[in-house]
Write a protein that holds these residues in place. Structure first.
Motif, PDB file in Angstrom:
ATOM      1  N   LEU A  53       0.827  -1.207   0.000  1.00 18.27           N
ATOM      2  CA  LEU A  53       0.000   0.000   0.000  1.00 18.27           C
ATOM      3  C   LEU A  53       0.865   1.264   0.000  1.00 18.27           C
ATOM      4  N   THR A  54       1.994   1.205   0.701  1.00 17.25           N
ATOM      5  CA  THR A  54       2.910   2.355   0.713  1.00 17.25           C
ATOM      6  C   THR A  54       3.448   2.624  -0.692  1.00 17.25           C
ATOM      7  N   LEU A  55       3.764   1.525  -1.403  1.00 19.85           N
ATOM      8  CA  LEU A  55       4.223   1.670  -2.788  1.00 19.85           C
ATOM      9  C   LEU A  55       3.128   2.286  -3.661  1.00 19.85           C
ATOM     10  N   SER A  56       1.883   1.796  -3.494  1.00 24.19           N
ATOM     11  CA  SER A  56       0.748   2.353  -4.253  1.00 24.19           C
ATOM     12  C   SER A  56       0.530   3.819  -3.910  1.00 24.19           C
ATOM     13  N   TYR A  57       0.685   4.140  -2.610  1.00 27.14           N
ATOM     14  CA  TYR A  57       0.520   5.530  -2.163  1.00 27.14           C
ATOM     15  C   TYR A  57       1.563   6.445  -2.816  1.00 27.14           C
ATOM     16  N   ASN A  58       2.814   5.969  -2.841  1.00 30.14           N
ATOM     17  CA  ASN A  58       3.889   6.773  -3.451  1.00 30.14           C
ATOM     18  C   ASN A  58       3.659   6.972  -4.951  1.00 30.14           C
ATOM     19  N   LYS A  59       3.171   5.917  -5.609  1.00 24.77           N
ATOM     20  CA  LYS A  59       2.878   6.021  -7.047  1.00 24.77           C
ATOM     21  C   LYS A  59       1.747   7.014  -7.294  1.00 24.77           C
ATOM     22  N   ALA A  60       0.682   6.907  -6.490  1.00 26.40           N
ATOM     23  CA  ALA A  60      -0.464   7.819  -6.643  1.00 26.40           C
ATOM     24  C   ALA A  60      -0.051   9.263  -6.373  1.00 26.40           C
ATOM     25  N   ARG A  61       0.766   9.472  -5.337  1.00 27.99           N
ATOM     26  CA  ARG A  61       1.221  10.824  -5.015  1.00 27.99           C
ATOM     27  C   ARG A  61       2.118  11.382  -6.136  1.00 27.99           C
ATOM     28  N   GLN A  62       3.002  10.512  -6.674  1.00 30.56           N
ATOM     29  CA  GLN A  62       3.876  10.945  -7.759  1.00 30.56           C
ATOM     30  C   GLN A  62       3.073  11.290  -9.011  1.00 30.56           C
ATOM     31  N   ALA A  63       2.037  10.482  -9.274  1.00 30.97           N
ATOM     32  CA  ALA A  63       1.179  10.738 -10.429  1.00 30.97           C
ATOM     33  C   ALA A  63       0.450  12.071 -10.274  1.00 30.97           C
ATOM     34  N   ALA A  64      -0.014  12.336  -9.044  1.00 29.90           N
ATOM     35  CA  ALA A  64      -0.717  13.597  -8.781  1.00 29.90           C
ATOM     36  C   ALA A  64       0.218  14.789  -8.953  1.00 29.90           C
ATOM     37  N   ILE A  65       1.449  14.651  -8.455  1.00 27.34           N
ATOM     38  CA  ILE A  65       2.437  15.734  -8.587  1.00 27.34           C
ATOM     39  C   ILE A  65       2.774  15.976 -10.059  1.00 27.34           C
ATOM     40  N   THR A  66       2.976  14.881 -10.799  1.00 23.44           N
ATOM     41  CA  THR A  66       3.287  14.987 -12.233  1.00 23.44           C
ATOM     42  C   THR A  66       2.152  15.669 -12.989  1.00 23.44           C
ATOM     43  N   ARG A  67       0.915  15.303 -12.637  1.00 22.14           N
ATOM     44  CA  ARG A  67      -0.248  15.904 -13.293  1.00 22.14           C
ATOM     45  C   ARG A  67      -0.329  17.402 -13.003  1.00 22.14           C
ATOM     46  N   GLU A  68      -0.097  17.776 -11.763  1.00 19.92           N
ATOM     47  CA  GLU A  68      -0.164  19.187 -11.387  1.00 19.92           C
ATOM     48  C   GLU A  68       0.934  19.992 -12.089  1.00 19.92           C
ATOM     49  N   VAL A  69       2.146  19.400 -12.164  1.00 19.33           N
ATOM     50  CA  VAL A  69       3.252  20.080 -12.845  1.00 19.33           C
ATOM     51  C   VAL A  69       2.926  20.261 -14.336  1.00 19.33           C
ATOM     52  N   SER A  70       2.328  19.204 -14.919  1.00 24.36           N
ATOM     53  CA  SER A  70       1.955  19.281 -16.344  1.00 24.36           C
ATOM     54  C   SER A  70       0.910  20.361 -16.577  1.00 24.36           C
ATOM     55  N   GLU A  71      -0.050  20.468 -15.672  1.00 25.66           N
ATOM     56  CA  GLU A  71      -1.099  21.482 -15.807  1.00 25.66           C
ATOM     57  C   GLU A  71      -0.519  22.890 -15.685  1.00 25.66           C
ATOM     58  N   ILE A  72       0.431  23.056 -14.732  1.00 26.96           N
ATOM     59  CA  ILE A  72       1.056  24.382 -14.567  1.00 26.96           C
ATOM     60  C   ILE A  72       1.869  24.757 -15.816  1.00 26.96           C
ATOM     61  N   THR A  73       2.645  23.749 -16.293  1.00 29.76           N
ATOM     62  CA  THR A  73       3.475  23.989 -17.488  1.00 29.76           C
ATOM     63  C   THR A  73       2.603  24.334 -18.694  1.00 29.76           C
ATOM     64  N   ALA A  74       1.510  23.578 -18.859  1.00 27.73           N
ATOM     65  CA  ALA A  74       0.583  23.837 -19.965  1.00 27.73           C
ATOM     66  C   ALA A  74      -0.032  25.228 -19.845  1.00 27.73           C
ATOM     67  N   GLY A  75      -0.329  25.652 -18.626  1.00 26.98           N
ATOM     68  CA  GLY A  75      -0.900  26.982 -18.408  1.00 26.98           C
ATOM     69  C   GLY A  75       0.084  28.085 -18.757  1.00 26.98           C
ATOM     70  N   VAL A  76       1.346  27.862 -18.354  1.00 22.98           N
ATOM     71  CA  VAL A  76       2.390  28.855 -18.672  1.00 22.98           C
ATOM     72  C   VAL A  76       2.588  28.968 -20.171  1.00 22.98           C
ATOM     73  N   GLU A  77       2.613  27.811 -20.829  1.00 24.38           N
ATOM     74  CA  GLU A  77       2.813  27.826 -22.287  1.00 24.38           C
ATOM     75  C   GLU A  77       1.652  28.523 -23.004  1.00 24.38           C
ATOM     76  N   SER A  78       0.457  28.309 -22.491  1.00 23.61           N
ATOM     77  CA  SER A  78      -0.706  28.947 -23.132  1.00 23.61           C
ATOM     78  C   SER A  78      -0.709  30.457 -22.936  1.00 23.61           C
ATOM     79  N   MET A  79      -0.138  30.907 -21.810  1.00 25.57           N
ATOM     80  CA  MET A  79      -0.067  32.355 -21.552  1.00 25.57           C
ATOM     81  C   MET A  79       0.911  33.056 -22.489  1.00 25.57           C
ATOM     82  N   LYS A  80       1.925  32.312 -22.988  1.00 28.81           N
ATOM     83  CA  LYS A  80       2.918  32.903 -23.889  1.00 28.81           C
ATOM     84  C   LYS A  80       2.298  33.332 -25.216  1.00 28.81           C
ATOM     85  N   ASP A  81       1.254  32.657 -25.636  1.00 31.34           N
ATOM     86  CA  ASP A  81       0.630  32.961 -26.924  1.00 31.34           C
ATOM     87  C   ASP A  81      -0.248  34.202 -26.849  1.00 31.34           C
ATOM     88  N   LEU A  82      -0.532  34.670 -25.653  1.00 30.77           N
ATOM     89  CA  LEU A  82      -1.397  35.857 -25.521  1.00 30.77           C
ATOM     90  C   LEU A  82      -0.621  37.137 -25.783  1.00 30.77           C
TER      91      LEU A  82
END
Length: 303
Positions: free
Chosen positions: A274-303
């Motif tokens: 379960l600890t391994l699953s927890y670490n994977k889920a947390r890493q996936a959540a962090i990766t998703r949040e980083v991707s969303e922030i990066t995508a947001g920054v990139e979209s702001m450049k086009d404005l």
């Protein structure tokens, strides 16, 4: 995949269960050691009983406890636990009883020590002569064994039963306990001597003691040899049955200790997964949040 909050809650629950089973394992270890120590405490008493027995054994052949009873039924004493969580401890004894009935075809009536055994007798529709489950605790006293042994002897000598059989788990070691059906009455004269010598021989020089006894001539016994033997035999039988109860208790605590150890190990393995699953889920959540922030920054450049 479950959320990190849910997985963390499961990990906490599993670890708490592991702590409980570890505590139960340690408690069972202490109780098992206590049951083993009780067997050793009586060595001096056994030695004195052996010395008396060696002087009167030639006069024992006419005693009724050495002959098969007049009855047709068998009195069975079933020793189980009052509680569960002890692996196959109770099931093995019950299977032994069932196999014994199938193999011999004998009609059994029961005395039970332990609630699990009493429940088994009730479910199978057999007659329960007496139940000592309420008094059957972890702190076994010789007087408790004496009361049951006396009842067994009285029932056997009454002519209602041809023999008395005790069903219990024989203690071999911490890992191994063997379900056994031991004929307690009628008792073989040689078995009494073997029992006493087996215990006393671990601590005393029996050959030297036998020479001393053989060297005594004209040894007077009062009021008579048969009277002394009549007092000594029940004491030896009580002691043998007390040993049987202690072996059953040691087996119970060993089985519970092993069961709780396995449960603790399983809890630790599940917690690790379960600890391994927890670490994977947390890493996936962090990766998703980083991707969303990066995508947001990139979209702001086009404005």
């Amino acid at each position: 995949m479950s959320s990190t909050k849910e997985i963390k809650r499961k990990i906490t629950s599993i670890k708490n269960t592991g702590k409980i089973t570890k505590a139960m394992e340690l408690i069972s270890t202490v109780k098992m050691k206590k049951a083993q120590d009780l067997v050793l405490e009586k060595k001096d008493f056994v030695f004195e009983m052996l010395k008396i027995f060696l002087r009167v054994e030639k006069h024992l052949s006419d005693f009724p406890i050495f002959n098969e009873g007049k009855g047709k039924k068998t009195l069975a004493v079933i020793i189980t636990s009052n509680k569960g969580l002890c692996g196959g401890y109770n099931i093995n004894v019950m299977k032994k009883v069932s196999n014994y009935i199938k193999e011999t075809g004998e009609e059994l009536e029961f005395i039970s020590l332990g609630k699990r055994g009493a429940q088994f007798v009730a479910k199978t529709g057999n007659k329960l002569l007496a139940d000592f489950s309420e008094e059957f605790s972890d702190n076994i006293e010789p007087i408790f064994a004496m009361k049951i042994s006396k009842l067994m002897k009285e029932e056997f000598l009454s002519g209602n039963y041809k023999k008395v059989v005790v069903f219990y788990n024989y203690y071999v070691n911490t890992i191994k306990q063997v379900p056994s059906a031991k004929v307690t009455l009628p008792v073989k004269q040689d078995s009494l001597k073997v029992y006493l010598e087996k215990i006393a021989g671990q601590f005393f020089d029996l050959e030297e003691e036998k020479k001393k006894i053989d060297g005594i001539h004209g040894y007077a016994v009062e009021p008579s040899v048969s009277k002394v033997a009549d007092e000594v035999l029940p004491i030896i039988l009580n002691m043998m049955f007390f040993d049987t109860i202690l072996e059953a208790k040691a087996s119970e605590h060993s089985s519970r200790m092993i069961a709780m150890k396995n449960a603790k190990d399983s809890a630790n393995k599940i917690a690790d997964k379960l600890t391994l699953s927890y670490n994977k889920a947390r890493q996936a959540a962090i990766t998703r949040e980083v991707s969303e922030i990066t995508a947001g920054v990139e979209s702001m450049k086009d404005l």
